[in-house]
Write a protein that holds these residues in place. Structure first.
Motif, PDB file in Angstrom:
ATOM      1  N   THR A  45     -26.204  67.967  66.050  1.00 19.59           N
ATOM      2  CA  THR A  45     -26.035  69.054  65.221  1.00 19.59           C
ATOM      3  C   THR A  45     -27.002  70.309  65.778  1.00 19.59           C
ATOM      4  OG1 THR A  45     -27.602  68.338  63.651  1.00 19.59           O
ATOM      5  CG2 THR A  45     -25.896  67.729  62.980  1.00 19.59           C
ATOM      6  N   ALA A  46     -26.254  71.335  66.024  1.00 19.77           N
ATOM      7  CA  ALA A  46     -26.913  72.246  66.738  1.00 19.77           C
ATOM      8  C   ALA A  46     -27.994  72.852  65.993  1.00 19.77           C
ATOM      9  CB  ALA A  46     -25.720  73.617  66.976  1.00 19.77           C
ATOM     10  N   ARG A  47     -28.042  73.072  64.553  1.00 19.52           N
ATOM     11  CA  ARG A  47     -29.045  73.512  63.826  1.00 19.52           C
ATOM     12  C   ARG A  47     -30.382  72.487  64.015  1.00 19.52           C
ATOM     13  NH1 ARG A  47     -25.593  70.983  60.166  1.00 19.52           N
ATOM     14  NH2 ARG A  47     -26.304  68.950  59.114  1.00 19.52           N
ATOM     15  N   SER A  48     -30.061  71.394  64.527  1.00 17.32           N
ATOM     16  CA  SER A  48     -31.230  70.423  64.739  1.00 17.32           C
ATOM     17  C   SER A  48     -32.402  71.294  65.556  1.00 17.32           C
ATOM     18  CB  SER A  48     -31.164  69.418  65.320  1.00 17.32           C
ATOM     19  OG  SER A  48     -30.430  68.581  64.365  1.00 17.32           O
ATOM     20  N   VAL A  49     -31.868  71.796  66.620  1.00 20.21           N
ATOM     21  CA  VAL A  49     -32.903  72.664  67.513  1.00 20.21           C
ATOM     22  C   VAL A  49     -33.690  73.574  66.688  1.00 20.21           C
ATOM     23  CG1 VAL A  49     -33.291  73.969  69.627  1.00 20.21           C
ATOM     24  CG2 VAL A  49     -31.525  71.987  69.373  1.00 20.21           C
ATOM     25  N   PHE A  50     -32.983  74.427  65.947  1.00 16.04           N
ATOM     26  CA  PHE A  50     -33.490  75.735  65.213  1.00 16.04           C
ATOM     27  C   PHE A  50     -34.635  74.937  64.108  1.00 16.04           C
ATOM     28  CE2 PHE A  50     -29.849  77.541  67.243  1.00 16.04           C
ATOM     29  CZ  PHE A  50     -30.381  79.046  67.247  1.00 16.04           C
ATOM     30  N   LEU A  51     -34.378  74.086  63.594  1.00 16.05           N
ATOM     31  CA  LEU A  51     -35.046  73.455  62.453  1.00 16.05           C
ATOM     32  C   LEU A  51     -36.185  72.679  63.123  1.00 16.05           C
ATOM     33  CD1 LEU A  51     -32.143  72.141  60.189  1.00 16.05           C
ATOM     34  CD2 LEU A  51     -33.834  74.256  59.660  1.00 16.05           C
ATOM     35  N   ARG A 288     -43.290  70.162  55.861  1.00 12.70           N
ATOM     36  CA  ARG A 288     -42.230  70.682  56.931  1.00 12.70           C
ATOM     37  C   ARG A 288     -40.992  70.182  56.599  1.00 12.70           C
ATOM     38  NH1 ARG A 288     -45.702  72.531  61.595  1.00 12.70           N
ATOM     39  NH2 ARG A 288     -47.602  72.827  60.488  1.00 12.70           N
ATOM     40  N   LEU A 289     -40.038  71.019  56.825  1.00  8.53           N
ATOM     41  CA  LEU A 289     -38.588  70.521  56.533  1.00  8.53           C
ATOM     42  C   LEU A 289     -38.089  70.139  58.085  1.00  8.53           C
ATOM     43  CD1 LEU A 289     -37.001  72.873  54.044  1.00  8.53           C
ATOM     44  CD2 LEU A 289     -38.223  70.869  53.723  1.00  8.53           C
ATOM     45  N   LEU A 290     -37.923  68.899  58.302  1.00  7.68           N
ATOM     46  CA  LEU A 290     -37.420  68.257  59.573  1.00  7.68           C
ATOM     47  C   LEU A 290     -35.884  68.270  59.739  1.00  7.68           C
ATOM     48  CD1 LEU A 290     -40.041  65.559  60.107  1.00  7.68           C
ATOM     49  CD2 LEU A 290     -40.227  67.785  60.772  1.00  7.68           C
ATOM     50  N   PRO A 291     -35.379  68.228  60.880  1.00  8.57           N
ATOM     51  CA  PRO A 291     -33.852  68.196  61.249  1.00  8.57           C
ATOM     52  C   PRO A 291     -33.617  66.835  61.074  1.00  8.57           C
ATOM     53  CG  PRO A 291     -34.908  68.595  63.081  1.00  8.57           C
ATOM     54  CD  PRO A 291     -35.954  68.518  62.195  1.00  8.57           C
ATOM     55  N   GLU A 292     -32.336  66.471  61.120  1.00  9.69           N
ATOM     56  CA  GLU A 292     -31.629  65.233  61.010  1.00  9.69           C
ATOM     57  C   GLU A 292     -31.978  64.656  62.404  1.00  9.69           C
ATOM     58  OE1 GLU A 292     -29.900  67.981  60.681  1.00  9.69           O
ATOM     59  OE2 GLU A 292     -28.247  67.650  59.079  1.00  9.69           O
ATOM     60  N   PHE A 293     -32.235  63.477  62.850  1.00 12.61           N
ATOM     61  CA  PHE A 293     -32.513  62.742  64.006  1.00 12.61           C
ATOM     62  C   PHE A 293     -33.867  63.388  64.569  1.00 12.61           C
ATOM     63  CE2 PHE A 293     -27.895  63.135  63.428  1.00 12.61           C
ATOM     64  CZ  PHE A 293     -27.668  61.850  63.248  1.00 12.61           C
ATOM     65  N   ASP A 294     -34.657  63.885  63.774  1.00 10.02           N
ATOM     66  CA  ASP A 294     -35.993  64.319  64.221  1.00 10.02           C
ATOM     67  C   ASP A 294     -36.874  63.542  64.989  1.00 10.02           C
ATOM     68  OD1 ASP A 294     -37.983  66.630  63.873  1.00 10.02           O
ATOM     69  OD2 ASP A 294     -39.423  64.951  63.678  1.00 10.02           O
ATOM     70  N   ALA A 295     -37.555  63.802  65.896  1.00 11.40           N
ATOM     71  CA  ALA A 295     -38.344  62.883  67.022  1.00 11.40           C
ATOM     72  C   ALA A 295     -39.247  61.902  66.136  1.00 11.40           C
ATOM     73  CB  ALA A 295     -39.065  63.808  67.979  1.00 11.40           C
ATOM     74  N   LEU A 296     -39.752  62.290  65.160  1.00 15.46           N
ATOM     75  CA  LEU A 296     -40.873  61.438  64.317  1.00 15.46           C
ATOM     76  C   LEU A 296     -39.884  60.191  64.168  1.00 15.46           C
ATOM     77  CD1 LEU A 296     -42.819  63.708  62.252  1.00 15.46           C
ATOM     78  CD2 LEU A 296     -43.108  63.277  64.204  1.00 15.46           C
ATOM     79  N   LEU A 297     -38.756  59.962  63.991  1.00 10.90           N
ATOM     80  CA  LEU A 297     -38.082  58.977  63.887  1.00 10.90           C
ATOM     81  C   LEU A 297     -37.288  58.354  65.021  1.00 10.90           C
ATOM     82  CD1 LEU A 297     -36.344  59.457  60.279  1.00 10.90           C
ATOM     83  CD2 LEU A 297     -38.261  58.098  60.897  1.00 10.90           C
TER      84      LEU A 297
END
Length: 390
Positions: A45-51, A288-297
């Motif tokens: 999802t392209a927004r993941s980078v921005f978020l 913080r609001l993290l994106p889908e598929f964030d690196a913490l997971l």
């Protein structure tokens, strides 16, 4: 004297210290520096980078992240596990090298080549996209034509498992042909090497050295990349993240020798870390609001995500039936729930759900996190709703 095992708490703090560095400035250079420190962003999802950048560089604006893309300080392409990732140019070289190894069995299984080498197939795609941004349809047609002219079969490239194969080559990067970088607009693909040579000649020597490394050294450097950004981590974590076979990761770790250190941890697991330069851990980085598929997971295999979530919480976030992850809420150093932004255009209504047993952010903490996400996305928040799951 025996080394004391890590605890989940220690692993959590060390990960936060790596993932949430402190940077001055909020321009395109700092966007690239954020990825340099936190690692490539999984970005189907392209927004993941921005978020994802907004969560690690609070206050960064939409224009700065867009500028980082336009300046090729950050590039985006299908690499690890065939999944879209955004990375610095230097990271992308390593991701491409790993993708050629990790996805090679899939390419061979789908194409069933009899007359040409797989390297020739890849080289032709790269040549085709050397000077122009190519559409997925153009790349698929090029791949079919190349194979047909050489007497290879192409049936699975039409409506079978290979229909997306041409756009999954790790040497290609993509950009939106219309719309912004934060959207899911139609993509165009170009060979990273030629695009970077044209627009980033300042990186020529560095990228050439990375591309010229023998495969064992390149894969070893990829392991170091993961550990610097996500460590301490298990070799299974590295394999899960990279898409490389566990034997390949083990060989890369062995190649590194004393550049990595092993230490026991919880659940009987062995954790690896770089031999020096470990940053100080952090207990809390704010809400913080993290994106889908964030690196913490997604930097870890599911069972070592325990450093941030319980098994029950993880089951709420991850839908194993379709592989989708809800966007996590980070609060007091742990994943405390999930969130979404509903609406069309720029106006968005934020809904945040806190896990039953997790601490809840205050109104001010949540409004700050919403403002940071909205600033990066170019959204206007119309409402913020906070609820607790039961």
């Amino acid at each position: 004297m025996a080394t004391r095992p890590y605890t989940w708490e220690q692993l959590r703090r060390l990960t936060l210290g790596r993932q949430f560095g402190r940077l001055r400035g909020r321009g395109a250079a700092q966007v690239a520096a954020t990825l340099h420190g936190a690692g490539p962003v999984q970005a189907q999802t392209a927004r993941s980078v921005f978020l994802g950048v907004a969560a690690r560089l609070p206050g960064v604006g939409h224009a700065a992240i867009t500028d980082a893309y336009e300046q090729l300080a950050v590039v985006r392409g299908s690499t690890l596990r065939g999944t879209v990732h955004a990375a610095t140019p230097q990271q992308h070289v390593l991701l491409d090298r790993a993708t050629r190894v990790g996805l090679r069995p899939m390419w061979e299984r789908i194409l069933r080549l009899q007359r040409v080498a797989l390297e020739d197939v890849w080289a032709d795609l790269e040549e085709f996209a050397e000077t122009s941004w190519r559409t997925p349809a153009e790349l698929r047609m090029r791949l079919r034509t190349f194979l047909t002219e050489r007497g290879e079969t192409t049936g699975d490239l039409v409506d079978g498992p290979g229909r997306y194969l041409a756009v999954s080559h790790g040497a290609l990067i993509r950009r939106p042909l219309r719309g912004g970088w934060e959207g899911q607009g139609a993509p165009g693909y170009r060979t990273a090497r030629s695009a970077l040579a044209e627009h980033r000649p300042d990186l020529d020597d560095e990228l050439h050295r990375l591309r010229a490394r023998p495969e064992p050294e390149a894969l070893a450097e990829l392991v170091l990349l993961h550990l610097r950004c996500h460590g301490p981590a298990t070799s299974e974590d590295v394999a899960w993240w990279s898409g490389l076979h566990s034997r390949t990761v083990a060989a890369a770790v062995e190649h590194l020798g004393d550049r990595v250190a092993a230490r026991p941890g919880p659940a009987g697991l062995t954790f690896l870390d770089v031999g020096d330069g470990t940053p100080r851990g952090r207990d809390d980085v704010g809400t913080r609001l993290l994106p889908e598929f964030d690196a913490l997971l997604c930097g870890y295999q599911p069972r070592t995500r325990t450093r941030f979530v319980t098994a029950d919480q993880h089951a709420v976030l991850w839908n194993q039936a379709n592989g989708l992850l809800r966007a996590p809420l980070l609060h007091e150093g742990r994943i405390a729930g999930h969130w979404r932004a509903d609406g069309t255009g720029r106006r968005r209504r934020f809904s945040v759900t806190v896990f039953p047993e997790a601490p809840s952010p205050t109104t001010d903490e949540l409004e700050t996190a919403v403002r940071d996400a909205a600033t990066a996305m170019g959204w206007t928040p119309t409402d913020v709703e906070l609820t607790r799951a039961t």
